[in-house]
Design a protein around this motif. Structure first.
Motif, PDB file in Angstrom:
ATOM      1  N   ARG A 107       0.837  -1.203   0.000  1.00 21.70           N
ATOM      2  CA  ARG A 107       0.000   0.000   0.000  1.00 21.70           C
ATOM      3  C   ARG A 107       0.872   1.254   0.000  1.00 21.70           C
ATOM      4  N   ASP A 108       1.959   1.234   0.776  1.00 20.65           N
ATOM      5  CA  ASP A 108       2.847   2.401   0.843  1.00 20.65           C
ATOM      6  C   ASP A 108       3.558   2.645  -0.479  1.00 20.65           C
ATOM      7  N   TRP A 109       4.050   1.588  -1.118  1.00 22.45           N
ATOM      8  CA  TRP A 109       4.879   1.736  -2.314  1.00 22.45           C
ATOM      9  C   TRP A 109       4.083   1.829  -3.611  1.00 22.45           C
ATOM     10  N   VAL A 110       2.961   1.103  -3.696  1.00 21.40           N
ATOM     11  CA  VAL A 110       2.243   0.988  -4.962  1.00 21.40           C
ATOM     12  C   VAL A 110       1.013   1.883  -5.019  1.00 21.40           C
ATOM     13  N   GLY A 111       0.384   2.120  -3.882  1.00 23.16           N
ATOM     14  CA  GLY A 111      -0.812   2.939  -3.827  1.00 23.16           C
ATOM     15  C   GLY A 111      -1.921   2.242  -3.072  1.00 23.16           C
ATOM     16  N   TYR A 112      -2.972   2.984  -2.810  1.00 25.43           N
ATOM     17  CA  TYR A 112      -4.085   2.466  -2.022  1.00 25.43           C
ATOM     18  C   TYR A 112      -5.384   3.136  -2.450  1.00 25.43           C
ATOM     19  N   VAL A 113      -6.489   2.575  -2.026  1.00 21.87           N
ATOM     20  CA  VAL A 113      -7.800   3.137  -2.301  1.00 21.87           C
ATOM     21  C   VAL A 113      -8.204   3.973  -1.091  1.00 21.87           C
ATOM     22  N   PRO A 114      -8.446   5.269  -1.270  1.00 25.58           N
ATOM     23  CA  PRO A 114      -8.858   6.092  -0.138  1.00 25.58           C
ATOM     24  C   PRO A 114     -10.120   5.516   0.518  1.00 25.58           C
ATOM     25  N   GLY A 115     -10.089   5.443   1.828  1.00 26.77           N
ATOM     26  CA  GLY A 115     -11.235   4.939   2.572  1.00 26.77           C
ATOM     27  C   GLY A 115     -11.252   3.437   2.769  1.00 26.77           C
ATOM     28  N   ALA A 116     -10.406   2.710   2.057  1.00 23.89           N
ATOM     29  CA  ALA A 116     -10.350   1.255   2.243  1.00 23.89           C
ATOM     30  C   ALA A 116      -9.727   0.960   3.601  1.00 23.89           C
ATOM     31  N   LEU A 117     -10.204  -0.085   4.231  1.00 22.66           N
ATOM     32  CA  LEU A 117      -9.652  -0.514   5.509  1.00 22.66           C
ATOM     33  C   LEU A 117      -8.482  -1.455   5.249  1.00 22.66           C
ATOM     34  N   ALA A 118      -7.400  -1.263   5.954  1.00 22.10           N
ATOM     35  CA  ALA A 118      -6.193  -2.061   5.758  1.00 22.10           C
ATOM     36  C   ALA A 118      -6.157  -3.206   6.762  1.00 22.10           C
TER      37      ALA A 118
ATOM     38  N   PRO B 135       8.399  -8.154   5.746  1.00 22.74           N
ATOM     39  CA  PRO B 135       9.063  -9.046   4.802  1.00 22.74           C
ATOM     40  C   PRO B 135       8.673 -10.499   5.053  1.00 22.74           C
ATOM     41  N   GLY B 136       8.940 -11.319   4.102  1.00 28.69           N
ATOM     42  CA  GLY B 136       8.708 -12.746   4.232  1.00 28.69           C
ATOM     43  C   GLY B 136       7.325 -13.205   3.843  1.00 28.69           C
ATOM     44  N   MET B 137       6.398 -12.277   3.695  1.00 29.08           N
ATOM     45  CA  MET B 137       5.005 -12.588   3.321  1.00 29.08           C
ATOM     46  C   MET B 137       4.442 -13.717   4.180  1.00 29.08           C
ATOM     47  N   ARG B 138       4.578 -13.546   5.479  1.00 29.66           N
ATOM     48  CA  ARG B 138       4.012 -14.496   6.439  1.00 29.66           C
ATOM     49  C   ARG B 138       2.585 -14.098   6.750  1.00 29.66           C
ATOM     50  N   LEU B 139       1.763 -15.091   7.033  1.00 29.98           N
ATOM     51  CA  LEU B 139       0.373 -14.816   7.401  1.00 29.98           C
ATOM     52  C   LEU B 139       0.325 -13.853   8.576  1.00 29.98           C
ATOM     53  N   ASN B 140      -0.596 -12.924   8.520  1.00 32.53           N
ATOM     54  CA  ASN B 140      -0.816 -11.962   9.594  1.00 32.53           C
ATOM     55  C   ASN B 140      -1.484 -12.700  10.754  1.00 32.53           C
ATOM     56  N   PRO B 141      -0.801 -12.863  11.892  1.00 34.72           N
ATOM     57  CA  PRO B 141      -1.393 -13.609  13.004  1.00 34.72           C
ATOM     58  C   PRO B 141      -2.617 -12.912  13.609  1.00 34.72           C
ATOM     59  N   ASP B 142      -2.800 -11.626  13.313  1.00 43.18           N
ATOM     60  CA  ASP B 142      -3.925 -10.864  13.850  1.00 43.18           C
ATOM     61  C   ASP B 142      -5.052 -10.670  12.841  1.00 43.18           C
ATOM     62  N   PHE B 143      -4.962 -11.373  11.694  1.00 39.78           N
ATOM     63  CA  PHE B 143      -5.971 -11.177  10.645  1.00 39.78           C
ATOM     64  C   PHE B 143      -7.387 -11.383  11.174  1.00 39.78           C
ATOM     65  N   ASP B 144      -7.631 -12.469  11.871  1.00 37.09           N
ATOM     66  CA  ASP B 144      -8.996 -12.778  12.323  1.00 37.09           C
ATOM     67  C   ASP B 144      -9.580 -11.638  13.148  1.00 37.09           C
ATOM     68  N   ALA B 145      -8.849 -11.193  14.149  1.00 37.41           N
ATOM     69  CA  ALA B 145      -9.342 -10.124  15.020  1.00 37.41           C
ATOM     70  C   ALA B 145      -9.496  -8.817  14.244  1.00 37.41           C
ATOM     71  N   GLN B 146      -8.539  -8.520  13.356  1.00 36.17           N
ATOM     72  CA  GLN B 146      -8.575  -7.262  12.609  1.00 36.17           C
ATOM     73  C   GLN B 146      -9.737  -7.211  11.623  1.00 36.17           C
ATOM     74  N   ILE B 147      -9.987  -8.315  10.904  1.00 32.90           N
ATOM     75  CA  ILE B 147     -11.086  -8.291   9.929  1.00 32.90           C
ATOM     76  C   ILE B 147     -12.433  -8.237  10.640  1.00 32.90           C
ATOM     77  N   CYS B 148     -12.551  -8.939  11.741  1.00 32.37           N
ATOM     78  CA  CYS B 148     -13.814  -8.903  12.487  1.00 32.37           C
ATOM     79  C   CYS B 148     -14.060  -7.515  13.072  1.00 32.37           C
ATOM     80  N   ALA B 149     -13.002  -6.814  13.478  1.00 30.31           N
ATOM     81  CA  ALA B 149     -13.138  -5.458  13.995  1.00 30.31           C
ATOM     82  C   ALA B 149     -13.430  -4.458  12.875  1.00 30.31           C
ATOM     83  N   ALA B 150     -12.915  -4.714  11.680  1.00 32.69           N
ATOM     84  CA  ALA B 150     -13.058  -3.783  10.561  1.00 32.69           C
ATOM     85  C   ALA B 150     -14.440  -3.839   9.905  1.00 32.69           C
ATOM     86  N   VAL B 151     -15.037  -5.000   9.895  1.00 38.63           N
ATOM     87  CA  VAL B 151     -16.306  -5.192   9.176  1.00 38.63           C
ATOM     88  C   VAL B 151     -17.441  -5.335  10.191  1.00 38.63           C
ATOM     89  N   PRO B 152     -18.330  -4.352  10.241  1.00 39.61           N
ATOM     90  CA  PRO B 152     -19.430  -4.424  11.206  1.00 39.61           C
ATOM     91  C   PRO B 152     -20.326  -5.634  10.958  1.00 39.61           C
TER      92      PRO B 152
END
Length: 145
Positions: free
Chosen positions: A48-59, A66-83
């Motif tokens: 998002r920083d280097w290539v660009g992003y959509v204004p208003g999109a939730l990250a 680095p390493g493209m490892r799974l985000n260990p907080d994905f579950d909590a973050q997506i549930c918090a982001a989407v009502p």
């Protein structure tokens, strides 16, 4: 008798296995603009920083640099982001990681769609993106920053 197969309309979601479906970038923007869905960018912070992003999109990164490892907080973050009761539209670089993220979001009880083509689309014959589909290719809102 030969019959031409009927292709799905870009104005309708395509069915998918394990999540709500696949949606075109233009239809995704229509739904977001109308307040019918939440746009979630599952690319890494670096992308998002280097290539660009959509204004208003939730990250909510699916994998992190680095390493493209799974985000260990994905579950909590997506549930918090989407009502609760909302529809999530997931965007990645080319529409591949967002499928995995949509499947996981669905397992968590969310209604999740993958945005086809992603932010940058598939590479062309020269290995360059943004020439064969993608959010930016279709002239949808984005910033670089």
């Amino acid at each position: 008798m030969n019959q031409t197969p009927t292709l799905p309309s870009p104005d309708q979601p395509r069915p998918a296995e394990g999540y709500a479906g696949d949606i075109s970038p233009r239809l995704a923007w229509q739904w977001v603009s109308a307040g019918q869905a939440v746009l979630v960018d599952v690319r890494s912070d670096a992308e998002r920083d280097w290539v660009g992003y959509v204004p208003g999109a939730l990250a909510v990164a699916w994998k992190q640099w680095p390493g493209m490892r799974l985000n260990p907080d994905f579950d909590a973050q997506i549930c918090a982001a989407v009502p609760p009761g909302s529809t999530a539209l997931l965007l990645c670089r080319s529409g591949v990681r967002s499928i995995a993220a949509a499947r996981r979001a669905t397992e968590l009880g969310l209604t999740a769609y993958n945005i086809l083509e992603g932010f940058e689309g598939d590479p062309d014959e020269n290995g360059q993106r943004n020439r064969r589909g993608g959010w930016r290719f279709h002239g949808l809102p984005w910033q670089q920053g």
